[in-house]
Design a protein around this motif. Structure first.
Motif, PDB file in Angstrom:
ATOM      1  N   PRO A   1     -14.979  59.194  13.533  1.00 21.64           N
ATOM      2  CA  PRO A   1     -14.285  57.965  13.112  1.00 21.64           C
ATOM      3  C   PRO A   1     -15.222  56.936  12.480  1.00 21.64           C
ATOM      4  O   PRO A   1     -14.800  56.165  11.605  1.00 21.64           O
ATOM      5  CB  PRO A   1     -13.680  57.437  14.425  1.00 21.64           C
ATOM      6  CG  PRO A   1     -13.544  58.643  15.291  1.00 21.64           C
ATOM      7  CD  PRO A   1     -14.715  59.524  14.945  1.00 21.64           C
ATOM      8  N   GLY A   2     -16.477  56.911  12.879  1.00 23.06           N
ATOM      9  CA  GLY A   2     -17.419  55.943  12.350  1.00 23.06           C
ATOM     10  C   GLY A   2     -17.768  56.157  10.894  1.00 23.06           C
ATOM     11  O   GLY A   2     -18.335  55.263  10.249  1.00 23.06           O
ATOM     12  N   ARG A   3     -17.453  57.334  10.344  1.00 16.69           N
ATOM     13  CA  ARG A   3     -17.778  57.644   8.958  1.00 16.69           C
ATOM     14  C   ARG A   3     -16.558  57.543   8.037  1.00 16.69           C
ATOM     15  O   ARG A   3     -16.665  57.792   6.855  1.00 16.69           O
ATOM     16  CB  ARG A   3     -18.376  59.048   8.862  1.00 16.69           C
ATOM     17  CG  ARG A   3     -19.719  59.196   9.557  1.00 16.69           C
ATOM     18  CD  ARG A   3     -20.187  60.639   9.545  1.00 16.69           C
ATOM     19  NE  ARG A   3     -20.291  61.166   8.197  1.00 16.69           N
ATOM     20  CZ  ARG A   3     -20.323  62.465   7.900  1.00 16.69           C
ATOM     21  NH1 ARG A   3     -20.230  63.361   8.867  1.00 16.69           N
ATOM     22  NH2 ARG A   3     -20.433  62.867   6.656  1.00 16.69           N
ATOM     23  N   ARG A   4     -15.403  57.210   8.593  1.00 21.87           N
ATOM     24  CA  ARG A   4     -14.195  57.114   7.776  1.00 21.87           C
ATOM     25  C   ARG A   4     -14.135  55.775   7.050  1.00 21.87           C
ATOM     26  O   ARG A   4     -14.510  54.753   7.598  1.00 21.87           O
ATOM     27  CB  ARG A   4     -12.948  57.262   8.654  1.00 21.87           C
ATOM     28  CG  ARG A   4     -12.814  58.615   9.307  1.00 21.87           C
ATOM     29  CD  ARG A   4     -11.664  58.623  10.289  1.00 21.87           C
ATOM     30  NE  ARG A   4     -11.670  59.843  11.100  1.00 21.87           N
ATOM     31  CZ  ARG A   4     -11.006  59.984  12.235  1.00 21.87           C
ATOM     32  NH1 ARG A   4     -10.269  58.978  12.697  1.00 21.87           N
ATOM     33  NH2 ARG A   4     -11.067  61.107  12.911  1.00 21.87           N
ATOM     34  N   TRP A   5     -13.627  55.812   5.835  1.00 24.24           N
ATOM     35  CA  TRP A   5     -13.401  54.567   5.094  1.00 24.24           C
ATOM     36  C   TRP A   5     -12.223  53.820   5.722  1.00 24.24           C
ATOM     37  O   TRP A   5     -11.221  54.432   6.099  1.00 24.24           O
ATOM     38  CB  TRP A   5     -13.048  54.874   3.649  1.00 24.24           C
ATOM     39  CG  TRP A   5     -14.214  55.133   2.764  1.00 24.24           C
ATOM     40  CD1 TRP A   5     -15.456  55.557   3.139  1.00 24.24           C
ATOM     41  CD2 TRP A   5     -14.234  55.009   1.346  1.00 24.24           C
ATOM     42  NE1 TRP A   5     -16.252  55.697   2.037  1.00 24.24           N
ATOM     43  CE2 TRP A   5     -15.524  55.364   0.926  1.00 24.24           C
ATOM     44  CE3 TRP A   5     -13.298  54.623   0.405  1.00 24.24           C
ATOM     45  CZ2 TRP A   5     -15.896  55.356  -0.411  1.00 24.24           C
ATOM     46  CZ3 TRP A   5     -13.657  54.617  -0.921  1.00 24.24           C
ATOM     47  CH2 TRP A   5     -14.946  54.971  -1.325  1.00 24.24           C
ATOM     48  N   PRO A   6     -12.278  52.492   5.764  1.00 25.40           N
ATOM     49  CA  PRO A   6     -11.076  51.717   6.118  1.00 25.40           C
ATOM     50  C   PRO A   6      -9.972  52.020   5.110  1.00 25.40           C
ATOM     51  O   PRO A   6     -10.227  52.104   3.902  1.00 25.40           O
ATOM     52  CB  PRO A   6     -11.547  50.271   6.018  1.00 25.40           C
ATOM     53  CG  PRO A   6     -13.040  50.344   6.172  1.00 25.40           C
ATOM     54  CD  PRO A   6     -13.449  51.641   5.554  1.00 25.40           C
ATOM     55  N   ILE A   7      -8.760  52.196   5.590  1.00 28.16           N
ATOM     56  CA  ILE A   7      -7.670  52.626   4.734  1.00 28.16           C
ATOM     57  C   ILE A   7      -7.402  51.610   3.616  1.00 28.16           C
ATOM     58  O   ILE A   7      -7.074  51.983   2.488  1.00 28.16           O
ATOM     59  CB  ILE A   7      -6.392  52.859   5.581  1.00 28.16           C
ATOM     60  CG1 ILE A   7      -5.337  53.606   4.766  1.00 28.16           C
ATOM     61  CG2 ILE A   7      -5.863  51.559   6.142  1.00 28.16           C
ATOM     62  CD1 ILE A   7      -5.688  55.043   4.504  1.00 28.16           C
ATOM     63  N   GLU A   8      -7.596  50.318   3.897  1.00 28.81           N
ATOM     64  CA  GLU A   8      -7.380  49.300   2.867  1.00 28.81           C
ATOM     65  C   GLU A   8      -8.409  49.417   1.748  1.00 28.81           C
ATOM     66  O   GLU A   8      -8.101  49.230   0.569  1.00 28.81           O
ATOM     67  CB  GLU A   8      -7.428  47.898   3.481  1.00 28.81           C
ATOM     68  CG  GLU A   8      -6.300  47.596   4.462  1.00 28.81           C
ATOM     69  CD  GLU A   8      -6.539  48.203   5.835  1.00 28.81           C
ATOM     70  OE1 GLU A   8      -7.661  48.717   6.065  1.00 28.81           O
ATOM     71  OE2 GLU A   8      -5.623  48.167   6.666  1.00 28.81           O
ATOM     72  N   SER A   9      -9.644  49.739   2.101  1.00 29.33           N
ATOM     73  CA  SER A   9     -10.700  49.893   1.087  1.00 29.33           C
ATOM     74  C   SER A   9     -10.459  51.128   0.235  1.00 29.33           C
ATOM     75  O   SER A   9     -10.684  51.115  -0.985  1.00 29.33           O
ATOM     76  CB  SER A   9     -12.072  49.989   1.772  1.00 29.33           C
ATOM     77  OG  SER A   9     -12.351  48.825   2.527  1.00 29.33           O
ATOM     78  N   LEU A  10     -10.001  52.199   0.864  1.00 32.29           N
ATOM     79  CA  LEU A  10      -9.683  53.417   0.116  1.00 32.29           C
ATOM     80  C   LEU A  10      -8.566  53.140  -0.879  1.00 32.29           C
ATOM     81  O   LEU A  10      -8.630  53.549  -2.047  1.00 32.29           O
ATOM     82  CB  LEU A  10      -9.281  54.526   1.081  1.00 32.29           C
ATOM     83  CG  LEU A  10      -8.782  55.831   0.455  1.00 32.29           C
ATOM     84  CD1 LEU A  10      -9.841  56.442  -0.461  1.00 32.29           C
ATOM     85  CD2 LEU A  10      -8.379  56.839   1.537  1.00 32.29           C
TER      86      LEU A  10
END
Length: 261
Positions: free
Chosen positions: A171-180
């Motif tokens: 989870p620490g490597r996932r982009w924030p959904i808003e930024s994506l």
């Protein structure tokens, strides 16, 4: 790098002089087909090799039985219980590796495993892209031979697609959904590119939420592509935006627009 340098391997180790054996992670099985220069292939589950003696010992005996003249570790980040152990058990006359960068082992293990090699190449400069470091490594092994990596797919006209790799099992490597969503919106509105979301199963991309944040369709290919199919998609894309994953390295080899964030 290795899989895209088949012709160089043919020149480095001519088939009439060498019996060429590939020992590799089973995750890369799909990239090794009948066009490869290897006479034998051993695909290993690295984690199982490290923790399960009943799985590891038969493979070690098989590798040792080759009585190899030369064993080459192609990884820039060495692992004590995986690739270093394979080289050690080979008992080859010549055992070669890069010194390694951010090796996955303790300093004590590093000192021990360094003695398993007859030749250690200098460590790659920090900040240098892995593709560049590997190219220099293979070039040093066989001066005068072109070992530049090549993708199998060559296209004259790129597709109007932007491929995004923003998920991860961690989870620490996932982009924030808003930024994506904002990055996809920029690729779509400013550059006319169709966003394509790729990645492995279970990488935590909530498609329902992502679709709510944008006003255009997103092609969802997460968990739907084989490694070979993924390679083809990357090679034909106009843009690849990636977090720290192997897809970014594929895009670099394909020499297309790419961004690692």
């Amino acid at each position: 790098m290795l899989f895209r340098s088949y012709s160089a391997i043919e020149r480095m180790f001519p088939p009439d002089e060498w019996h060429r054996v590939l020992v590799a992670s089973d995750r890369w099985t799909q990239l090794v087909d009948d066009s490869s220069p290897f006479d034998e292939r051993i695909h290993i589950e690295p984690h199982k090799f490290a923790v399960d003696p009943r799985y590891r010992y038969p493979l070690m005996r098989r590798i040792r039985a080759f009585r190899a003249a030369k064993a080459i570790n192609c990884r820039l980040t060495r692992t004590y219980v995986w690739d270093d152990s394979v080289i050690r058990v080979s008992r080859a006359n010549e055992r070669i590796s890069a010194a390694g960068r951010d090796n996955l082992m303790t300093r004590f293990q590093e000192r021990v495993s360094e003695r398993w090699y007859t030749r250690l190449m200098p460590e790659a400069p920090r900040g240098e892209h892995e593709i560049v470091s590997l190219e220099k490594y293979f070039a040093a092994l066989s001066p005068g031979i072109d070992v530049s990596p090549r993708m199998p797919t060559r296209v004259s006209d790129r597709s109007a697609k932007a491929i995004f790799f923003a998920g991860a099992t961690d989870p620490g490597r996932r982009w924030p959904i808003e930024s994506l969503a904002e990055a996809m919106r920029h690729a779509h509105d400013r550059h006319g590119l169709t966003p394509v979301l790729c990645g492995g199963p279970g990488e935590g991309i909530p498609m329902d939420r992502l679709s709510e944040l944008v006003s255009f369709p997103i092609e969802d290919l997460v968990g739907k592509l084989t490694l070979r199919e993924l390679e083809t998609h990357i090679a034909s894309a106009s843009l690849v935006v990636s977090n720290d994953t192997g897809a970014g390295h594929m895009a670099t080899v394909a020499e297309i627009g790419r961004a690692h964030v």
